[in-house]
Design a protein around this motif. Structure first.
Motif, PDB file in Angstrom:
ATOM      1  N   LEU A 111      40.487   7.245  54.149  1.00 34.14           N
ATOM      2  CA  LEU A 111      40.073   6.828  52.818  1.00 34.14           C
ATOM      3  C   LEU A 111      39.109   5.649  52.926  1.00 34.14           C
ATOM      4  O   LEU A 111      38.049   5.630  52.293  1.00 34.14           O
ATOM      5  CB  LEU A 111      41.301   6.442  51.995  1.00 34.14           C
ATOM      6  N   LEU A 158      46.000  -0.059  46.627  1.00 35.61           N
ATOM      7  CA  LEU A 158      45.261   1.186  46.415  1.00 35.61           C
ATOM      8  C   LEU A 158      44.845   1.325  44.961  1.00 35.61           C
ATOM      9  O   LEU A 158      43.741   1.792  44.662  1.00 35.61           O
ATOM     10  CB  LEU A 158      46.126   2.386  46.822  1.00 35.61           C
ATOM     11  N   PHE A 181      41.106   1.983  43.752  1.00 34.28           N
ATOM     12  CA  PHE A 181      40.669   3.112  42.922  1.00 34.28           C
ATOM     13  C   PHE A 181      40.024   2.632  41.634  1.00 34.28           C
ATOM     14  O   PHE A 181      39.096   3.265  41.111  1.00 34.28           O
ATOM     15  CB  PHE A 181      41.853   4.042  42.616  1.00 34.28           C
ATOM     16  N   LYS A 238      32.941   8.172  43.307  1.00 36.20           N
ATOM     17  CA  LYS A 238      33.875   8.830  42.395  1.00 36.20           C
ATOM     18  C   LYS A 238      33.710  10.347  42.456  1.00 36.20           C
ATOM     19  O   LYS A 238      34.663  11.098  42.266  1.00 36.20           O
ATOM     20  CB  LYS A 238      33.621   8.354  40.966  1.00 36.20           C
ATOM     21  N   PHE A 293      36.658  11.900  48.906  1.00 32.26           N
ATOM     22  CA  PHE A 293      37.360  10.796  48.258  1.00 32.26           C
ATOM     23  C   PHE A 293      38.388  11.309  47.249  1.00 32.26           C
ATOM     24  O   PHE A 293      39.544  10.890  47.235  1.00 32.26           O
ATOM     25  CB  PHE A 293      36.341   9.886  47.564  1.00 32.26           C
ATOM     26  N   GLN A 298      42.384  10.865  47.353  1.00 32.05           N
ATOM     27  CA  GLN A 298      43.064  10.225  46.230  1.00 32.05           C
ATOM     28  C   GLN A 298      44.245  11.076  45.756  1.00 32.05           C
ATOM     29  O   GLN A 298      45.347  10.574  45.557  1.00 32.05           O
ATOM     30  CB  GLN A 298      42.049  10.033  45.096  1.00 32.05           C
ATOM     31  N   ARG A 299      43.997  12.372  45.615  1.00 30.36           N
ATOM     32  CA  ARG A 299      45.066  13.283  45.179  1.00 30.36           C
ATOM     33  C   ARG A 299      46.184  13.339  46.214  1.00 30.36           C
ATOM     34  O   ARG A 299      47.365  13.307  45.882  1.00 30.36           O
ATOM     35  CB  ARG A 299      44.500  14.685  44.965  1.00 30.36           C
ATOM     36  N   SER A 316      48.346  10.220  46.057  1.00 32.42           N
ATOM     37  CA  SER A 316      49.289  10.148  44.944  1.00 32.42           C
ATOM     38  C   SER A 316      50.388  11.185  45.126  1.00 32.42           C
ATOM     39  O   SER A 316      51.528  10.967  44.721  1.00 32.42           O
ATOM     40  CB  SER A 316      48.579  10.284  43.604  1.00 32.42           C
TER      41      SER A 316
END
Lengths: 292, 183
Positions: free
Chosen positions: B53, B98, B102, B112, B117, B121-122, B125
């Protein structure tokens, strides 16, 4: 009303016990039915009828039990979900298997615009979960998670095994009734004094399938509520499931032709609007969830 | 003769109960250990995702050094944490860092929109959910174990086998999972 937390492991053992009880009941019903029929005819008929009915029903039980997942997948034309294409789907189910302690089921996607999902497989080791392409597209993450949790609850609660047995019982009673009613055409004319038994037999043969069908539907509805509760136990987030149910309620896609009525009970929401009997009304399910 | 049979019958029942409870204690105990290691697996997976990341973020937002350093440090703390409680605490800090990362990423349209990326991000989470689920399952497992230890007749067998109720993980639950209650 207070929400009582039900440990799904307790639920499993109660379902296993109920399955056993059900098999026992089927056996007793079969004997009583056969006995009544044998009074109406010669005892010789009784054995022939029973042997055929038993062989038929046992092979039916075994085939549908061991292939429940395959039959379900094939009957709706679902495809195996690819891990690279449906990452979110896999991630959510992985999370839920951790929450529930279940093994990872096989994931399928059904090419349909409708929002729906089902689970099948005789035990958690042979489970499959299938959602429609419409559900993957229209649900957000939390809603999809709620629906998947509901489906995994069916797996965890051994509902497929239980409902297969119930369906077999219903089928068997229907078959025997049918055999009996048809065999009346070939009755000997000189059976005087057996009229009462025949009358009892006819009434039983007509009523029994209706009664067991009603029992099946009521069990099926109860299992839906239980699965909603267990789903909340997994996710601890009833809103996901509530929003998913609301979305289904407002979804206007026409029912699918390819979904056979025989597989309707296993779906998350009834694929046929109007025929609401296998599932409790969505409003009721939402109300119960909102109390949790 | 009759007494002998009754005695044998009782003996069989007692042995059966001993075996059943021995297995039950061990199955539930193993479930606790197993769910504990599941938490560790998910935390490690989370830590493993961070370097990728950061590499992506650096490609688009090099000068956000402060937040990048914050995430790096939080990750280091997570990897270095010795016991589970410290690890979970470190994971919480990492989650906060984090979140800030974000939030800053929102100001970089190219970042974005970057597929890599978004995917990371997914994934992050999702692992956060998995950590929460693993902890939930861990606590549930302890609950069933403790219920067995503290209710009759399990309590007798717990004494025989020297089993004791276990401690829960002493960290505040993750807020995300608590639904808003409205009456």
């Amino acid at each position: 009303m207070e929400y009582k937390r039900v440990d799904f492991r307790d639920e499993i053992s109660s379902n296993k016990w109920k399955s056993f009880f059900l098999m026992f009941v089927v056996f007793i019903v079969l004997i009583i039915f056969g006995y009544a029929i044998s009074f109406a005819f010669e005892p010789g008929y009784f054995f022939i009828i029973m042997i055929f009915a038993i062989i038929f029903s046992i092979s039916y039980i075994l085939i549908s039990y061991y292939n429940s997942a395959k039959i379900a997948i094939a009957s709706v034309g679902a495809k195996r979900a690819s891990r690279s294409e449906h990452k979110e789907y896999y991630r959510l189910v992985e999370g839920l298997t951790i929450a529930s302690g279940l093994p990872m089921p096989e994931l399928y996607v059904m090419p349909s615009k409708q929002i729906n999902a089902f689970a099948s497989g005789r035990d958690p080791q042979h489970a499959v979960v299938c959602v429609t392409a419409g559900a993957l597209e229209k649900f957000d993450r939390r809603e999809l998670e709620g629906v998947l949790a509901h489906e995994l609850s069916h797996v965890a609660n051994y509902d497929v095994r239980y409902m297969t047995l119930v369906a077999v019982m219903v089928g068997m009673v229907a078959i025997i009734s049918e055999i009996f009613l048809r065999s009346l055409w070939f009755r000997n004319r000189d059976d005087k004094g057996k009229g009462v038994y025949i009358l009892i037999g006819v009434v039983l043969a007509i009523l029994a399938p209706i009664v067991v069908k009603l029992v099946q539907l009521s069990i099926s509805r109860k299992r839906e509520y239980a699965s909603d509760a267990t789903a909340v136990k997994f996710t601890r987030y009833p809103d996901g499931l509530i929003n998913a149910l609301k979305k289904i309620k407002n979804d206007l896609v026409k029912p699918e032709k390819q979904v056979s009525k025989a597989v309707a009970p296993m779906f998350f929401a009834n694929p046929f609007k109007g025929l609401t009997s296998t599932h409790p009304p969505i409003e009721e399910r939402i109300k119960k969830l909102e109390r949790m | 003769m009759l007494w002998l049979w009754i005695l044998i019958g009782l003996l069989v029942v007692v042995i059966f109960a001993l075996v059943v409870y021995f297995n039950r204690f061990n199955v539930l105990g193993n479930r606790i250990d197993n769910s504990l290691s599941q938490i560790n697996v998910q935390l490690k997976r989370r830590a493993d995702l961070i370097p990728n990341l950061l590499k992506t973020v650096k490609g688009f937002a090099k000068h956000e050094k402060e937040v990048i350093k914050e995430v790096t440090d939080a990750r280091k703390a997570l990897v270095g944490a010795k016991d589970l409680e410290k690890k979970v605490k470190a994971d919480k800090n990492l989650e906060g860092a984090l979140g800030r990362l974000f939030a800053i990423a929102e100001g970089y349209p190219d970042l974005k929109a970057n597929q890599n990326f978004l995917e990371l991000q997914r994934e992050l989470s999702a692992t956060e959910d998995k950590v929460a689920y693993a902890r939930q399952y861990y606590n549930d497992s302890i609950l069933s174990y403790n219920n067995l230890c503290k209710t009759f007749p399990g309590i007798m067998f717990a004494r025989i086998y020297g089993k004791q109720a276990r401690e829960y993980l002493k960290i505040a639950e993750v807020e995300k999972k608590v639904p808003e209650v409205s009456f």
